[in-house]
Design a protein around this motif. Structure first.
Motif, PDB file in Angstrom:
ATOM      1  N   GLN A  38       0.848  -1.184   0.000  1.00 46.57           N
ATOM      2  CA  GLN A  38       0.000   0.000   0.000  1.00 46.57           C
ATOM      3  C   GLN A  38       0.890   1.244   0.000  1.00 46.57           C
ATOM      4  O   GLN A  38       1.256   1.753   1.043  1.00 46.57           O
ATOM      5  CB  GLN A  38      -0.884  -0.038   1.262  1.00 46.57           C
ATOM      6  CG  GLN A  38      -1.968   1.002   1.323  1.00 46.57           C
ATOM      7  CD  GLN A  38      -3.180   0.628   0.491  1.00 46.57           C
ATOM      8  OE1 GLN A  38      -3.485  -0.552   0.337  1.00 46.57           O
ATOM      9  NE2 GLN A  38      -3.861   1.621  -0.040  1.00 46.57           N
ATOM     10  N   VAL A  39       1.287   1.698  -1.189  1.00 47.78           N
ATOM     11  CA  VAL A  39       2.128   2.888  -1.358  1.00 47.78           C
ATOM     12  C   VAL A  39       3.409   2.821  -0.516  1.00 47.78           C
ATOM     13  O   VAL A  39       3.516   3.495   0.515  1.00 47.78           O
ATOM     14  CB  VAL A  39       1.373   4.201  -1.063  1.00 47.78           C
ATOM     15  CG1 VAL A  39       2.198   5.402  -1.498  1.00 47.78           C
ATOM     16  CG2 VAL A  39       0.020   4.210  -1.756  1.00 47.78           C
ATOM     17  N   LYS A 325       4.751   2.606 -17.831  1.00 46.68           N
ATOM     18  CA  LYS A 325       4.852   1.149 -17.830  1.00 46.68           C
ATOM     19  C   LYS A 325       4.434   0.554 -16.484  1.00 46.68           C
ATOM     20  O   LYS A 325       3.702  -0.427 -16.435  1.00 46.68           O
ATOM     21  CB  LYS A 325       6.302   0.777 -18.151  1.00 46.68           C
ATOM     22  CG  LYS A 325       6.575  -0.681 -18.232  1.00 46.68           C
ATOM     23  CD  LYS A 325       6.411  -1.194 -19.637  1.00 46.68           C
ATOM     24  CE  LYS A 325       6.434  -2.700 -19.603  1.00 46.68           C
ATOM     25  NZ  LYS A 325       5.737  -3.305 -20.707  1.00 46.68           N
ATOM     26  N   TYR A 326       4.941   1.128 -15.415  1.00 46.01           N
ATOM     27  CA  TYR A 326       4.652   0.597 -14.078  1.00 46.01           C
ATOM     28  C   TYR A 326       3.774   1.540 -13.256  1.00 46.01           C
ATOM     29  O   TYR A 326       3.554   1.305 -12.078  1.00 46.01           O
ATOM     30  CB  TYR A 326       5.958   0.305 -13.332  1.00 46.01           C
ATOM     31  CG  TYR A 326       6.903  -0.565 -14.141  1.00 46.01           C
ATOM     32  CD1 TYR A 326       6.497  -1.824 -14.574  1.00 46.01           C
ATOM     33  CD2 TYR A 326       8.166  -0.101 -14.505  1.00 46.01           C
ATOM     34  CE1 TYR A 326       7.340  -2.606 -15.356  1.00 46.01           C
ATOM     35  CE2 TYR A 326       9.009  -0.884 -15.277  1.00 46.01           C
ATOM     36  CZ  TYR A 326       8.589  -2.129 -15.701  1.00 46.01           C
ATOM     37  OH  TYR A 326       9.414  -2.905 -16.469  1.00 46.01           O
ATOM     38  N   THR A 344       6.360   1.481  -6.604  1.00 45.06           N
ATOM     39  CA  THR A 344       5.236   2.109  -7.294  1.00 45.06           C
ATOM     40  C   THR A 344       4.320   2.791  -6.275  1.00 45.06           C
ATOM     41  O   THR A 344       4.407   2.532  -5.069  1.00 45.06           O
ATOM     42  CB  THR A 344       4.413   1.083  -8.096  1.00 45.06           C
ATOM     43  OG1 THR A 344       3.760   0.204  -7.182  1.00 45.06           O
ATOM     44  CG2 THR A 344       5.300   0.284  -9.050  1.00 45.06           C
ATOM     45  N   SER A 345       3.461   3.660  -6.776  1.00 45.51           N
ATOM     46  CA  SER A 345       2.547   4.414  -5.904  1.00 45.51           C
ATOM     47  C   SER A 345       1.166   4.449  -6.550  1.00 45.51           C
ATOM     48  O   SER A 345       0.530   5.493  -6.645  1.00 45.51           O
ATOM     49  CB  SER A 345       3.094   5.838  -5.700  1.00 45.51           C
ATOM     50  OG  SER A 345       2.351   6.532  -4.724  1.00 45.51           O
ATOM     51  N   ASN A 346       0.709   3.264  -6.991  1.00 37.67           N
ATOM     52  CA  ASN A 346      -0.556   3.209  -7.731  1.00 37.67           C
ATOM     53  C   ASN A 346      -1.787   3.051  -6.837  1.00 37.67           C
ATOM     54  O   ASN A 346      -2.912   3.102  -7.324  1.00 37.67           O
ATOM     55  CB  ASN A 346      -0.505   2.065  -8.745  1.00 37.67           C
ATOM     56  CG  ASN A 346       0.513   2.362  -9.832  1.00 37.67           C
ATOM     57  OD1 ASN A 346       0.557   3.478 -10.349  1.00 37.67           O
ATOM     58  ND2 ASN A 346       1.351   1.385 -10.152  1.00 37.67           N
ATOM     59  N   ARG A 362       4.108  -2.366  -5.947  1.00 36.74           N
ATOM     60  CA  ARG A 362       5.232  -3.296  -6.031  1.00 36.74           C
ATOM     61  C   ARG A 362       6.564  -2.611  -5.726  1.00 36.74           C
ATOM     62  O   ARG A 362       6.703  -1.401  -5.888  1.00 36.74           O
ATOM     63  CB  ARG A 362       5.319  -3.863  -7.452  1.00 36.74           C
ATOM     64  CG  ARG A 362       4.112  -4.690  -7.843  1.00 36.74           C
ATOM     65  CD  ARG A 362       4.276  -5.331  -9.187  1.00 36.74           C
ATOM     66  NE  ARG A 362       4.121  -4.374 -10.276  1.00 36.74           N
ATOM     67  CZ  ARG A 362       4.236  -4.704 -11.563  1.00 36.74           C
ATOM     68  NH1 ARG A 362       4.530  -5.940 -11.910  1.00 36.74           N
ATOM     69  NH2 ARG A 362       4.067  -3.800 -12.505  1.00 36.74           N
ATOM     70  N   ILE A 363       7.527  -3.417  -5.328  1.00 34.70           N
ATOM     71  CA  ILE A 363       8.924  -2.969  -5.323  1.00 34.70           C
ATOM     72  C   ILE A 363       9.620  -3.752  -6.426  1.00 34.70           C
ATOM     73  O   ILE A 363       9.523  -4.983  -6.491  1.00 34.70           O
ATOM     74  CB  ILE A 363       9.599  -3.208  -3.953  1.00 34.70           C
ATOM     75  CG1 ILE A 363       8.897  -2.364  -2.871  1.00 34.70           C
ATOM     76  CG2 ILE A 363      11.084  -2.846  -4.022  1.00 34.70           C
ATOM     77  CD1 ILE A 363       9.432  -2.585  -1.462  1.00 34.70           C
ATOM     78  N   LEU A 364      10.256  -3.021  -7.334  1.00 31.77           N
ATOM     79  CA  LEU A 364      10.930  -3.624  -8.485  1.00 31.77           C
ATOM     80  C   LEU A 364      12.435  -3.489  -8.323  1.00 31.77           C
ATOM     81  O   LEU A 364      12.919  -2.492  -7.789  1.00 31.77           O
ATOM     82  CB  LEU A 364      10.497  -2.914  -9.775  1.00 31.77           C
ATOM     83  CG  LEU A 364       8.989  -2.828 -10.043  1.00 31.77           C
ATOM     84  CD1 LEU A 364       8.719  -1.993 -11.292  1.00 31.77           C
ATOM     85  CD2 LEU A 364       8.398  -4.226 -10.208  1.00 31.77           C
TER      86      LEU A 364
END
Ligand code: HEC
Length: 490
Positions: A38-39, A325-326, A344-346, A362-364
């Motif tokens: 979560q963010v 993309k992400y 990410t911060s979606n 996610r953490i990429l």
């Protein structure tokens, strides 16, 4: 029965490689190392782990040898809304056992929103012994913030202006500032203002803060509507907000900067990209990116690679990757082995079309691979420069040596462009740049001995960009078209 996964090397726990990207020579693989978050707002490295925050108030850790995610702490008094919440995190450097972990979050004190800096101690996979280091004003928006420790564990806190235009220019308040303190929350004796946390001022809303291997400090800052910034932070410098946004390019901004010292950004974006996390990349593991600032962005949903000059004082060029993309990206971390992690911060307040994905947030991980993949992503071709920005850059390259950046020229040698006759008269202006001016000229009673060369080697678009910049910055603001130049050139 043989068990392959039983023999896995610690660092090779199974991660899902989702993409590859090609740089000049190297290929990087992009793997998901954590999902369904979560963010994840802030990330920091400690002892083969990534400690990270979630905006809703969790401090978690990702064990890089097993891929396990576990919760270290649920912050009891966090106040979350759209942008407020649990923000950044840092870990004390050079301490193996029970280091301090410092977090920043918004909370409520009666009806007031506050922004707290709290230090915990890491012990056996939990965080204990909270100590309040400092509290500043919080708000529904513009809370910043980023934290950073330098090599001596001096703590820096980039605070937001809490959407109050009186904060950034008041050196006696703690918002819209870079604050500097010891790890115990004390004012160091060598701070630039005695008995003050304030290290630098004049900021709006920073979500990126990093330091290079020579001690240069950089920030990323959200502009209002027109200009986002990367700044090089020097003690006691004033970065201009709210009177100045981005480059010093409007008449008012130039006037202010003339009378009092204001520091310009080393890079800016118009239109805005919404810059968030920033990390210095000094490793040799990815040679193409050595000595760059890595910036992740929210609105433009991309990773931006900003190449620094030899002295790390200027940005030379920008490369853009992964646009849309992400999705939105909030935080970036470089670990000691040269790996890069992006979060990410979606699942924040403002998801973009197509997001969040079921696996968000996610953490990429980005890591160089020796394999040559069949399919891969490349650097994005984007119009990174607006016409306005381009016009200014051309003016700086071709005109400012004589007419000066502020357009005031040099008395008796190079005429001022402010309210100049041939700046107001578009046809005369185009003619002058296409043909130059030979022979001596008297302008407003001042005699100019020197000629001005022709700039016909620039194309129509470039000449129009310069003219429009000069008209905006120093003249009537009227704009001409590329076509107008084309017609006059014939
Ligand atoms: C090497 C110095 C030099 C450079 C570079 C230069 N100029 Fe000039 N410019 C002059 C001089 C000298 C004059 C005045 C003499 C003249 O008009 O012949 C002048 C005159 C002007 C005028 C007329 C001012 C008036 O009051 O009518 C304008 C407009 C102008 N320059 C714009 C530009 C722009 C735009 C550029 C960049 C593309 C540029 N100049 C580059 C030296 C320079």
């Amino acid at each position: 029965m043989s068990c392959q996964s039983c023999n896995r090397q610690p660092h090779d726990y199974v991660t899902e490689v989702i993409d590859h990207v090609k740089l000049d020579d190297s290929f990087l693989e992009i793997a998901t190392v954590a999902d369904s978050l979560q963010v994840p707002w802030g990330m920091t490295f400690f002892d083969d782990k990534i400690l990270f925050t979630e905006i809703i108030g969790n401090v978690k850790q990702l064990d890089l040898s097993t891929g396990q995610v576990s919760t270290l702490l649920r912050v009891p008094d966090v106040f979350t809304r759209t942008t407020p919440g649990l923000l950044d995190i840092v870990v004390q450097k050079g301490v193996k056992d029970n280091p301090y972990v410092i977090i920043n979050y918004t909370a409520k004190e009666n009806d007031r929103i506050i922004s707290k800096l709290v230090r915990y101690t890491y012990q056996k996979d939990t965080l204990i012994n909270p100590v309040d280091l400092l509290t500043v004003k919080g708000a529904k928006g513009h809370n910043g913030a980023r934290l950073m420790l330098d090599s001596k564990n001096m703590l820096y806190w980039a605070t937001g202006d809490v959407a109050d235009n009186t904060e950034a220019q008041d050196s006696t308040t703690l918002n819209g500032k870079i604050l500097r303190m010891t790890i115990n929350g004390e004012i160091p004796p060598d701070n630039p203002i005695p008995n003050s946390f304030v290290y630098a001022w004049g900021f709006r809303n920073m979500q990126g803060l990093t330091i290079d291997d020579r001690g240069n400090i950089f920030t990323s800052e959200h502009g209002d509507a027109i200009e986002d910034e990367i700044n090089l932070i020097k003690p006691l410098n004033n970065y201009g907000w709210p009177a100045i946004e981005g480059m010093h390019d409007t008449p008012d901004e130039i006037e202010i900067a003339k009378h009092s010292s204001r520091t310009k950004p080393i890079w800016s974006w118009t239109p805005v990209v919404a810059p968030a996390g920033l990390a210095y990349y000094g490793e040799s593991d990815i040679p193409e990116w050595k000595n760059t600032l890595l910036l992740v962005t929210l609105k433009s949903q991309s990773l931006r690679v900003l190449h620094l000059d030899d002295k790390n004082q200027q940005v030379k060029r920008e490369q853009v990757y992964f646009s849309k993309k992400y999705g939105r990206m909030r935080s970036v971390l470089v670990t000691p082995n040269g790996d890069i992690y992006l979060s990410t911060s979606n699942r924040d307040w403002n998801p973009q079309p197509g997001f969040p994905l079921p696996t968000d947030d996610r953490i990429l991980r980005l890591r160089k691979t020796t394999e040559t993949p069949d399919n891969y992503l490349k650097e994005d071709v984007v119009e990174t420069e607006s016409k306005e920005h381009k016009g200014k850059q051309l003016y700086t390259s071709f005109c400012a040596s004589c007419h000066k950046e502020d357009g005031l020229g040099v008395k008796g040698t190079f005429p001022p462009l402010k309210n100049a006759a041939r700046v107001e008269d578009s046809n005369a202006f185009i003619d002058l740049l296409l043909n130059g001016s030979k022979g001596r000229d008297t302008i407003n009673g001042v005699f100019y001995e020197q000629d001005m060369a022709s700039f016909s080697f620039l194309n129509d678009e470039e000449l129009a960009a310069i003219i429009n910049y000069v008209k905006t910055a120093f003249g009537d603001g009227e704009q001409i078209s590329d076509d107008h130049v084309k017609k006059k050139r014939k």
